[in-house]
Design an enzyme around this catalytic site. Sequence first.
Site, PDB file in Angstrom:
ATOM      1  N   HIS A  13      17.750  -7.304  -7.569  1.00 39.17           N
ATOM      2  CA  HIS A  13      18.359  -6.640  -8.730  1.00 39.17           C
ATOM      3  C   HIS A  13      17.273  -5.940  -9.537  1.00 39.17           C
ATOM      4  CE1 HIS A  13      16.915 -10.288 -10.611  1.00 39.17           C
ATOM      5  NE2 HIS A  13      17.655 -10.985  -9.764  1.00 39.17           N
ATOM      6  N   LYS A  38      24.098  -0.798 -15.507  1.00 37.39           N
ATOM      7  CA  LYS A  38      23.283  -1.915 -15.969  1.00 37.39           C
ATOM      8  C   LYS A  38      22.729  -2.727 -14.793  1.00 37.39           C
ATOM      9  CE  LYS A  38      22.676  -4.774 -19.807  1.00 37.39           C
ATOM     10  NZ  LYS A  38      21.907  -4.370 -20.954  1.00 37.39           N
ATOM     11  N   SER A 507      17.706  -3.364 -29.237  1.00 37.92           N
ATOM     12  CA  SER A 507      17.652  -2.249 -28.300  1.00 37.92           C
ATOM     13  C   SER A 507      18.733  -1.216 -28.602  1.00 37.92           C
ATOM     14  CB  SER A 507      17.781  -2.757 -26.871  1.00 37.92           C
ATOM     15  OG  SER A 507      18.960  -3.504 -26.732  1.00 37.92           O
TER      16      SER A 507
END
Length: 560
Positions: A13, A38, A507
């Site tokens: 990932h 994502k 963020s």
Amino acid sequence: MPKRVLGVNAVFHDPASAVVVGGRVVGAAEEERFTRRKHGKVPVAFSTWELPERSARWCLAYAGVTPEQLDAVAYSYDPGLAPARSEDVTADAWEGLRTLYVERAPLFLRTALPGLDPDVVRFVPHHVAHAASAYLASPFRSCAVLVLDGRGEAASHLAGHVCDGALEVLATQRLPHSLGLVYESLTVHLGFKRASDEYKVMALASYGRPSLLGELRDAMWTTGDGGFRAEPLDWKRFAPPVRPGDEWSAEHADLAASVQRRLEEILLELARWLHERTGERALALAGGVALNCVANSRIWREGPFDDVWVQPAAGDAGTALGGALFVARELGDSVSPMTAAALGRGWSDDELAGWLDRAGVVYERPDDVAEVAAETIARNGVVAWFEGRAEYGPRALGHRSLLADPRYPANLERLNKVKGREQFRPIAPMVLLERASQIFDGGPIPSPYMLFTHRVREDWAERIPAVVHVDGTARIQTVDPAEEPLTARMLRAYERRTGVPVVVNTSLNTAGRPMVDDPRDALECFGSARVDLLVMGPFAVRRPGSAAAARVVREQVLVG
Ligand SMILES: [Fe+2]
């Protein structure tokens, strides 16, 4: 002749790319920032063929290197170390398929990067790539190094001794024993996403008591030879699984707290063993487990090392960088440590103006955006702060950040709403480096990468309630004016107005999306979330009707 090396992470990932030229990191970026998906891809064997094509192309273009000119491509997984592949690729949950795809990766890379000679592709063992992302990127020439993650080819851990940049592996823990996989499986049990939401478990843990520690000590222990055991646990024995829409209960928080505490204990024991074996004063950490900032802080506070450095992209994304640095050194280049996490894309002022013009928004170029941002924050506005090159790794460090006023406790809920996050999630502060130790202790200062938690000193906790977590800590980012002059100026301008040298920093993204990377993402985020001011390079876009972002009109003195 300086060597040109591309690093790629593609296997599990967080696919990512990095480019190292003459031993220096020129660029590094995660694929998700380009594709807006994502974590880049689904972490299953079937996706192993997918390559971080867009970040790789960007890295090469940014470094001015063509695929033909590459001396090497470092691929952060060695199929030769994976379990032997039988003819049946479906066996062992398609493990053979994963290995087959990795073996074919040089050919896939040639397709993705036309002109590349597949023979320059080198397989770097997964945990060696993680380790190199820590010890070669750190300021240390010699140190101990510890890697812990879910899994690599056949192991979940590496402990090593680095002398003058050369790694000697002292211990590895083979699968199935994996602290990362234990934490991942608990993540799923608590209703979160595997290999993605582990930090939510850490946040939830601070709401619980480690009441199950005794049972966890029976299931997870160190073996005295640098390794450990982690037996499978049936989490249902301790708390029911959390299904979508379910609420978390005290039982779940206690379970999270117990596993978190046991993880910390084991990490401390592994660190002590490694210190005894190496005698080094410094420790470099990487692997997904090293994103656990609560555990990192305990290693820093209670562990045997004087200095602890954590790779900011400690998860698998960082293996792109580690692999590239490792191969660059093998090819004879002397490798320079990384000095900042801002290794991704950036735009010139003209390019930014072009984006704003195309969007047709009203914008201005103030004398100093730092002053405009500070004014908006001090009037309790939320600022989207888009400056310089994007961060490599999961933390926003003042380049793609949402900033807010820490003095109001309600700003925690407000920002979690803006971002569509669970309400138990904390928000973190950035603080001027020169003021940090007056406000925070119990963790390293400077702490530029938000990888440790600190205690908030009592006299300050009530002044900055939005960033004080339920356990009295905060995951701080210290801002050094020499490294981050613009962000430091904003913090000083805010302090001048409020007496507080701390601003909320989270963020810049909204629910379920990767961090904002390019100007279009920033404009989309600004258009879809309740943000008062967007600062992009030297430009400022004020939200129409926002009182916090309204221009300050000097009071006129009427005479007569
Ligand atoms: Fe990993």
